[in-house]
Design an enzyme around this catalytic site. Sequence first.
Site, PDB file in Angstrom:
ATOM      1  CB  CYS A  70       3.815  -5.950  -0.283  1.00 23.94           C
ATOM      2  SG  CYS A  70       4.577  -7.520  -0.716  1.00 23.94           S
ATOM      3  CD  GLU A 112      12.951  -8.736  -7.296  1.00 24.23           C
ATOM      4  OE1 GLU A 112      13.111  -7.771  -8.065  1.00 24.23           O
ATOM      5  OE2 GLU A 112      11.952  -8.845  -6.550  1.00 24.23           O
ATOM      6  CE  LYS A 127      -2.321  -3.283  -1.182  1.00 24.41           C
ATOM      7  NZ  LYS A 127      -1.248  -3.865  -1.994  1.00 24.41           N
ATOM      8  CB  SER A 152      10.749  -6.350  -4.757  1.00 21.65           C
ATOM      9  OG  SER A 152      10.163  -7.428  -5.451  1.00 21.65           O
ATOM     10  CB  CYS A 179      -1.788  -4.543   6.313  1.00 22.42           C
ATOM     11  SG  CYS A 179      -0.653  -4.455   4.907  1.00 22.42           S
ATOM     12  CD  GLU A 225       9.352  -9.337  -1.906  1.00 21.22           C
ATOM     13  OE1 GLU A 225       8.977  -8.277  -2.440  1.00 21.22           O
ATOM     14  OE2 GLU A 225       8.987  -9.687  -0.766  1.00 21.22           O
ATOM     15  CD  GLU A 283      -0.949  -1.952  -5.487  1.00 17.10           C
ATOM     16  OE1 GLU A 283       0.206  -2.395  -5.488  1.00 17.10           O
ATOM     17  OE2 GLU A 283      -1.852  -2.399  -4.740  1.00 17.10           O
ATOM     18  CD  GLU A 333       3.388   2.437 -13.276  1.00 13.43           C
ATOM     19  OE1 GLU A 333       4.297   3.255 -13.109  1.00 13.43           O
ATOM     20  OE2 GLU A 333       2.208   2.622 -12.898  1.00 13.43           O
TER      21      GLU A 333
END
Length: 575
Positions: free
Chosen positions: A302, A285, A361, A322, A507, A282, A364, A369
């Site tokens: 994230c 990037e 999560k 990102s 989190c 990151e 996710e 993907e």
Amino acid sequence: MIKAEINGIKVEVEEGTSILEAAKGINIHLPTLCNMYMVDGETRNCKGTCRVCVVELKGKKGLVPSCATEIKEGMSIRTNSLKAVRARRTITELLLSNHPKDCLNCEKNNNCELQSLAAELGIDEKRFEGERSSFDIDICDGFIRDREKCILCRRCVTACNDIQKVHAITVADRGFNTNISTFFNEEISTTNCTYCGQCVAVCPTGALKENSNYREIWSLLDDERKFTVVQIAPAVRSALAEEFGFEPGYLSTGKIVAALKLLGFKLVCDTNFAADLTIMEEANEFIERFTLGEKLPLITSCCPAWVKYAENNYYDKMELISTCKSPQQMFGALAKNYLPKELGVKREDIAVVSIMPCISKKYECNREEMKDDLGIKDVDLVITTREFAKLIREAGIDILRLNDSEFDNPLGMSSGAGTIFGTSGGVMEAALRTSYEWITGKKLDKIDFESVRGLEGIKESSIDLNGKTVNIAVVSSLGNAKRIMDEIERGESKYDFIEVMACPGGCIDGGGQPYIRSNRDILNKRMEAIYKEDSNKEIRKSHDNPMIIKVYEDYLMSPGSHIASKILHVIYKKY
């Protein structure tokens, strides 16, 4: 200031103070169900929806809800009058009359606020029997809705609509048929729900709960063909002790690692390693985009709940987000592509388990993907902090008496920068530690970026990088993310780099953490535990992690390389 009297005790409070808050100030406890506190410090309630906090006012015939009634000059309030106590008992009994009698089979058993309230009021039988509401159970990737256990407190609606600005759920129908539903009574998976889990975090009963997967781990561990690899997130370690009755951060990381090894995982690794890996990609990037002045502001990726919120509401701005996978997914991808060669195990035999503070999560890891060309998932199974505690108890592990153990390498060494991912501002601070040194070529003397720390919903700062000012923002809660994204859409944004976390405070306040009703004091302690671990680390910058350096030398080559782009980055598709 307002002067009044509560149970014969004179009080003086600021104008606008509720009776509930005033009573609390003189250590008088009033039961509540709809009332709750959010990270921003404000009291959030549904204006006396549940009515269990009713009190008696001198000169007034009816009872009033203390959470939704402001103290007025000269008020004389009785919180413990016979009339008030009887009303509370009756209200609670009526709630119980429309509630399933399956406490022992409920996920919230011994952690249910309705159950606790019944015990507090001395209710040990059901006086009222009658027709009960009946609804189908709704199951999605992240959580389960069981509306038969709903008490209509509306806390989930407040969290979803007022705090997160998602508007996936609403109050539907009237009278006996009133329920918390989605618009047009759709399944939750067909709505714009982001699976952030804040509705689950504030639900007082078992009406909302995570889609539990922890018992599947036993089968994985029992399968001799499987090479089981587990990763554990930093926010989990800061909160797990609460599940065993201790202060946040009480359990050392070493004891948690020892417990995971006792459970039988072949390799016990650290999500913080993957957080360091995320920063390598990151930061690279960001530097590329900032140097070229293109696709700015760069927004972190994230948090899967944030990514889904952006897909739902700002898809035309997805290029700003990102392309880096989250640390969870980077870890899984690296484990399945790097470990076979490093450890001599078959790729198809590796099973990756994640222990996360987050319900999103679970969603996710099932995204298309997050699978390779053969359809193999980066991460096979995700459990929450709460599920991890259940796993430890089922295994009969006395975690408090364990000797500390170390994470296994090559994916177990991490820096302090990886650790602070667990709290709002941590991703930004970690990225700045690396970006500064890469851009300037100088060693960063002051490593702590305190301006991006704390529980505030939006934090702003700036940093000088070789004569160029980088404007940054750290955002937590989707409601605050909406404010920032609306500014970007209007062309009013001044930022170059933005961190977004869906959960208020980051989190540490994830939907899979121990239930605390967003208690700010507990969140502060979780945050302190994370920063303490960071400060005690010998290595505090991601790019200084020797295992990260080794993985790049052995396999990834360099940040942004062809192989890194293939397994660590993702382009989100519109569904």
